[in-house]
Design a protein around this motif. Structure first.
Motif, PDB file in Angstrom:
ATOM      1  N   ARG A  33       0.799  -1.227   0.000  1.00 47.32           N
ATOM      2  CA  ARG A  33       0.000   0.000   0.000  1.00 47.32           C
ATOM      3  C   ARG A  33       0.832   1.279   0.000  1.00 47.32           C
ATOM      4  NH1 ARG A  33      -3.688  -3.428   2.770  1.00 47.32           N
ATOM      5  NH2 ARG A  33      -5.739  -3.308   1.794  1.00 47.32           N
ATOM      6  N   SER A  34       2.130   1.185   0.247  1.00 48.40           N
ATOM      7  CA  SER A  34       2.952   2.395   0.212  1.00 48.40           C
ATOM      8  C   SER A  34       4.423   2.050   0.046  1.00 48.40           C
ATOM      9  CB  SER A  34       2.738   3.232   1.478  1.00 48.40           C
ATOM     10  OG  SER A  34       3.122   2.509   2.621  1.00 48.40           O
ATOM     11  N   PHE A  35       5.180   3.036  -0.416  1.00 43.21           N
ATOM     12  CA  PHE A  35       6.616   2.887  -0.619  1.00 43.21           C
ATOM     13  C   PHE A  35       7.356   4.095  -0.045  1.00 43.21           C
ATOM     14  CE2 PHE A  35       4.971   0.509  -4.349  1.00 43.21           C
ATOM     15  CZ  PHE A  35       5.641  -0.692  -4.175  1.00 43.21           C
ATOM     16  N   PRO A  36       8.560   3.871   0.505  1.00 44.25           N
ATOM     17  CA  PRO A  36       9.413   5.015   0.828  1.00 44.25           C
ATOM     18  C   PRO A  36       9.850   5.690  -0.474  1.00 44.25           C
ATOM     19  CG  PRO A  36      10.170   3.013   1.950  1.00 44.25           C
ATOM     20  CD  PRO A  36       9.158   2.592   0.925  1.00 44.25           C
ATOM     21  N   VAL A  37       9.998   6.996  -0.432  1.00 50.33           N
ATOM     22  CA  VAL A  37      10.429   7.760  -1.595  1.00 50.33           C
ATOM     23  C   VAL A  37      11.744   8.445  -1.260  1.00 50.33           C
ATOM     24  CG1 VAL A  37       9.832   9.614  -3.206  1.00 50.33           C
ATOM     25  CG2 VAL A  37       8.030   8.141  -2.284  1.00 50.33           C
ATOM     26  N   ILE A  38      12.735   8.309  -2.155  1.00 47.87           N
ATOM     27  CA  ILE A  38      14.049   8.885  -1.896  1.00 47.87           C
ATOM     28  C   ILE A  38      14.464   9.807  -3.038  1.00 47.87           C
ATOM     29  CG2 ILE A  38      14.757   6.876  -0.537  1.00 47.87           C
ATOM     30  CD1 ILE A  38      16.499   6.012  -2.937  1.00 47.87           C
ATOM     31  N   ASN A  39      15.442  10.664  -2.737  1.00 45.14           N
ATOM     32  CA  ASN A  39      16.023  11.529  -3.755  1.00 45.14           C
ATOM     33  C   ASN A  39      16.994  10.717  -4.603  1.00 45.14           C
ATOM     34  OD1 ASN A  39      18.307  13.378  -4.754  1.00 45.14           O
ATOM     35  ND2 ASN A  39      16.738  14.856  -4.139  1.00 45.14           N
ATOM     36  N   LYS A  40      16.853  10.794  -5.914  1.00 47.02           N
ATOM     37  CA  LYS A  40      17.670   9.980  -6.822  1.00 47.02           C
ATOM     38  C   LYS A  40      19.156  10.262  -6.661  1.00 47.02           C
ATOM     39  CE  LYS A  40      18.051   8.642 -11.687  1.00 47.02           C
ATOM     40  NZ  LYS A  40      17.479   8.846 -13.054  1.00 47.02           N
ATOM     41  N   ASN A  41      19.506  11.505  -6.381  1.00 47.93           N
ATOM     42  CA  ASN A  41      20.915  11.888  -6.297  1.00 47.93           C
ATOM     43  C   ASN A  41      21.521  11.621  -4.935  1.00 47.93           C
ATOM     44  OD1 ASN A  41      20.953  12.865  -9.001  1.00 47.93           O
ATOM     45  ND2 ASN A  41      19.947  14.747  -8.311  1.00 47.93           N
ATOM     46  N   THR A  42      20.831  12.057  -3.875  1.00 44.71           N
ATOM     47  CA  THR A  42      21.405  11.927  -2.525  1.00 44.71           C
ATOM     48  C   THR A  42      21.046  10.603  -1.851  1.00 44.71           C
ATOM     49  OG1 THR A  42      19.476  12.927  -1.441  1.00 44.71           O
ATOM     50  CG2 THR A  42      21.195  14.426  -2.260  1.00 44.71           C
ATOM     51  N   LYS A  43      20.005   9.927  -2.354  1.00 41.85           N
ATOM     52  CA  LYS A  43      19.488   8.675  -1.767  1.00 41.85           C
ATOM     53  C   LYS A  43      18.865   8.901  -0.389  1.00 41.85           C
ATOM     54  CE  LYS A  43      21.119   6.574  -5.365  1.00 41.85           C
ATOM     55  NZ  LYS A  43      20.214   6.255  -6.488  1.00 41.85           N
ATOM     56  N   ALA A  44      18.688  10.144   0.005  1.00 38.63           N
ATOM     57  CA  ALA A  44      18.084  10.450   1.305  1.00 38.63           C
ATOM     58  C   ALA A  44      16.566  10.329   1.224  1.00 38.63           C
ATOM     59  CB  ALA A  44      18.477  11.856   1.743  1.00 38.63           C
ATOM     60  N   LEU A  45      15.955  10.011   2.347  1.00 33.62           N
ATOM     61  CA  LEU A  45      14.508   9.856   2.411  1.00 33.62           C
ATOM     62  C   LEU A  45      13.805  11.186   2.145  1.00 33.62           C
ATOM     63  CD1 LEU A  45      12.045   8.019   3.177  1.00 33.62           C
ATOM     64  CD2 LEU A  45      12.324   8.881   5.514  1.00 33.62           C
ATOM     65  N   VAL A  46      12.817  11.161   1.255  1.00 32.14           N
ATOM     66  CA  VAL A  46      11.993  12.331   0.963  1.00 32.14           C
ATOM     67  C   VAL A  46      10.646  12.223   1.665  1.00 32.14           C
ATOM     68  CG1 VAL A  46      10.801  13.612  -0.858  1.00 32.14           C
ATOM     69  CG2 VAL A  46      13.095  12.709  -1.274  1.00 32.14           C
ATOM     70  N   GLY A  47      10.084  11.018   1.683  1.00 41.64           N
ATOM     71  CA  GLY A  47       8.781  10.823   2.294  1.00 41.64           C
ATOM     72  C   GLY A  47       8.225   9.464   1.936  1.00 41.64           C
ATOM     73  N   ILE A  48       6.912   9.382   1.835  1.00 45.48           N
ATOM     74  CA  ILE A  48       6.261   8.111   1.553  1.00 45.48           C
ATOM     75  C   ILE A  48       5.086   8.361   0.610  1.00 45.48           C
ATOM     76  CG2 ILE A  48       4.578   8.118   3.440  1.00 45.48           C
ATOM     77  CD1 ILE A  48       5.479   5.185   3.999  1.00 45.48           C
ATOM     78  N   ILE A  49       4.830   7.401  -0.263  1.00 50.97           N
ATOM     79  CA  ILE A  49       3.699   7.510  -1.181  1.00 50.97           C
ATOM     80  C   ILE A  49       2.776   6.322  -0.956  1.00 50.97           C
ATOM     81  CG2 ILE A  49       4.923   6.332  -3.069  1.00 50.97           C
ATOM     82  CD1 ILE A  49       2.374   9.181  -3.498  1.00 50.97           C
ATOM     83  N   SER A  50       1.480   6.581  -0.866  1.00 49.65           N
ATOM     84  CA  SER A  50       0.514   5.521  -0.598  1.00 49.65           C
ATOM     85  C   SER A  50      -0.464   5.372  -1.749  1.00 49.65           C
ATOM     86  CB  SER A  50      -0.268   5.831   0.691  1.00 49.65           C
ATOM     87  OG  SER A  50      -1.101   6.962   0.494  1.00 49.65           O
ATOM     88  N   ILE A  51      -1.068   4.200  -1.836  1.00 50.27           N
ATOM     89  CA  ILE A  51      -2.118   3.963  -2.826  1.00 50.27           C
ATOM     90  C   ILE A  51      -3.232   4.992  -2.654  1.00 50.27           C
ATOM     91  CG2 ILE A  51      -4.038   2.430  -3.407  1.00 50.27           C
ATOM     92  CD1 ILE A  51      -2.277   0.082  -3.075  1.00 50.27           C
ATOM     93  N   LYS A  52      -3.582   5.280  -1.407  1.00 51.17           N
ATOM     94  CA  LYS A  52      -4.717   6.170  -1.148  1.00 51.17           C
ATOM     95  C   LYS A  52      -4.481   7.557  -1.727  1.00 51.17           C
ATOM     96  CE  LYS A  52      -7.339   5.258   2.118  1.00 51.17           C
ATOM     97  NZ  LYS A  52      -7.922   4.899   3.418  1.00 51.17           N
ATOM     98  N   ARG A  53      -3.259   8.091  -1.587  1.00 47.33           N
ATOM     99  CA  ARG A  53      -2.980   9.425  -2.137  1.00 47.33           C
ATOM    100  C   ARG A  53      -3.041   9.404  -3.666  1.00 47.33           C
ATOM    101  NH1 ARG A  53      -1.108  13.246   1.499  1.00 47.33           N
ATOM    102  NH2 ARG A  53      -0.032  14.485  -0.073  1.00 47.33           N
ATOM    103  N   VAL A  54      -2.628   8.295  -4.251  1.00 40.31           N
ATOM    104  CA  VAL A  54      -2.706   8.159  -5.707  1.00 40.31           C
ATOM    105  C   VAL A  54      -4.170   8.105  -6.157  1.00 40.31           C
ATOM    106  CG1 VAL A  54      -2.217   6.611  -7.642  1.00 40.31           C
ATOM    107  CG2 VAL A  54      -0.442   7.086  -5.962  1.00 40.31           C
ATOM    108  N   LEU A  55      -4.997   7.366  -5.423  1.00 37.75           N
ATOM    109  CA  LEU A  55      -6.410   7.257  -5.776  1.00 37.75           C
ATOM    110  C   LEU A  55      -7.149   8.582  -5.600  1.00 37.75           C
ATOM    111  CD1 LEU A  55      -7.348   3.816  -4.154  1.00 37.75           C
ATOM    112  CD2 LEU A  55      -6.958   4.281  -6.564  1.00 37.75           C
ATOM    113  N   LEU A  56      -6.752   9.353  -4.608  1.00 39.53           N
ATOM    114  CA  LEU A  56      -7.427  10.617  -4.326  1.00 39.53           C
ATOM    115  C   LEU A  56      -7.072  11.723  -5.317  1.00 39.53           C
ATOM    116  CD1 LEU A  56      -7.243  10.764  -0.422  1.00 39.53           C
ATOM    117  CD2 LEU A  56      -9.332  10.728  -1.799  1.00 39.53           C
TER     118      LEU A  56
END
Length: 281
Positions: A33-56
């Motif tokens: 239902r969700s994945f961690p999201v990271i910056n492609k360059n720094t590999k640092a955590l940006v946040g999280i993305i969920s199915i619910k936010r995509v559906l909304l």
């Protein structure tokens, strides 16, 4: 108990920049239902993305606009109770485990806690779910169109919703992943009227319109009963936390409808509810 003993190391992550369609493909592939999201360059955590936010937000193409950035994190050596407290406080089903540089080391989910701790802790045989299950529950009728069922699911802020028949009896369950499997994102043309000022009204012989393209999540025109899960695993108010945790693990489910007497639906017990027992120990 430490977070590192229960977490899942090296989880699948999404690198930004990325598109909404890419995320949907990953959701379908990994059935989470969700994945961690990271910056492609720094590999640092940006946040999280969920199915619910995509559906909304079906018309938002750029994933960066949908990422939830205010997410709780823990370190591998943090105590399990700290992680559970953050899950309950933020109403999050997962906590990202990071190092000192904010790089993702693992993820601790409610499911991890249920599988690797609650379902193995026989001391919880003496604690019933009576004080833990949700008693105010949204339901949908078996003939409800899928689009309306999705709306009901989102409005009641639930992962799954019970399906009832004409007599109010429980006949199935449906969750957001069931709906996602039968959905597709389509581009449609929309129109909106252009209003004229009062000084210009006499000039216009017809109402002008503005055409624009918009992405929408499209669901097939069929009722809930066509895709619902009919093999419903149930709980009763006097079952123990241990028993419910074992059922969740055995059947790979995250919530059970709670039944009393002759099949009367009285609530739902979620994995998110039973982890609260850790805070009371």
């Amino acid at each position: 108990m430490r977070v590192k003993t229960l977490m899942t190391p090296d989880p699948v992550v999404i690198e930004l920049p990325a598109t909404r369609e890419y995320a949907i493909d990953l959701f379908r592939k990994h059935k989470v239902r969700s994945f961690p999201v990271i910056n492609k360059n720094t590999k640092a955590l940006v946040g999280i993305i969920s199915i619910k936010r995509v559906l909304l937000h079906p018309d938002e193409e750029q994933l960066a606009m949908l990422v939830k950035r205010d997410v709780p994190t823990v370190k591998p050596n943090d105590n399990l109770k700290k992680a559970v407290r953050l899950m309950v406080e933020y109403d999050y089903r997962r906590i990202i485990v990071v190092d000192e540089e904010n790089h993702v080391l693992g993820i601790l989910t409610v499911g991890d806690i249920v599988r690797r701790y609650l379902s193995k802790n026989e001391k919880l045989k003496g604690t019933t779910i009576e004080g833990y299950y949700q008693k105010n529950v949204g339901v949908v009728w078996r003939g409800t169109p899928l689009k309306a069922a999705l709306k009901a699911l989102l409005l009641c802020n639930a992962m799954a919703i019970p399906v009832i028949d004409d007599d109010g009896n429980l006949v199935g369950m449906i969750d957001e992943t069931d709906l996602l499997k039968d959905s597709e994102v389509v581009r449609v043309m929309k129109s909106t009227a252009l209003a004229a000022s009062s000084e210009e009204d006499w000039i216009l012989e017809s109402n002008p319109t503005l055409l624009f393209e918009k992405a929408e999540l499209q669901l097939p025109k069929k009722p809930v009963e066509d895709i619902m899960n009919r093999e419903v695993v149930i709980a009763t108010p006097h079952m123990s936390i241990y028993e419910v945790a074992q059922k969740m693990v055995q059947y790979h489910i995250e919530q059970l409808p709670v039944i009393r007497g002759e099949g009367e639906l009285v609530g739902i017990i979620r994995d998110m509810d039973i982890i609260k027992v850790i805070l009371n120990k």
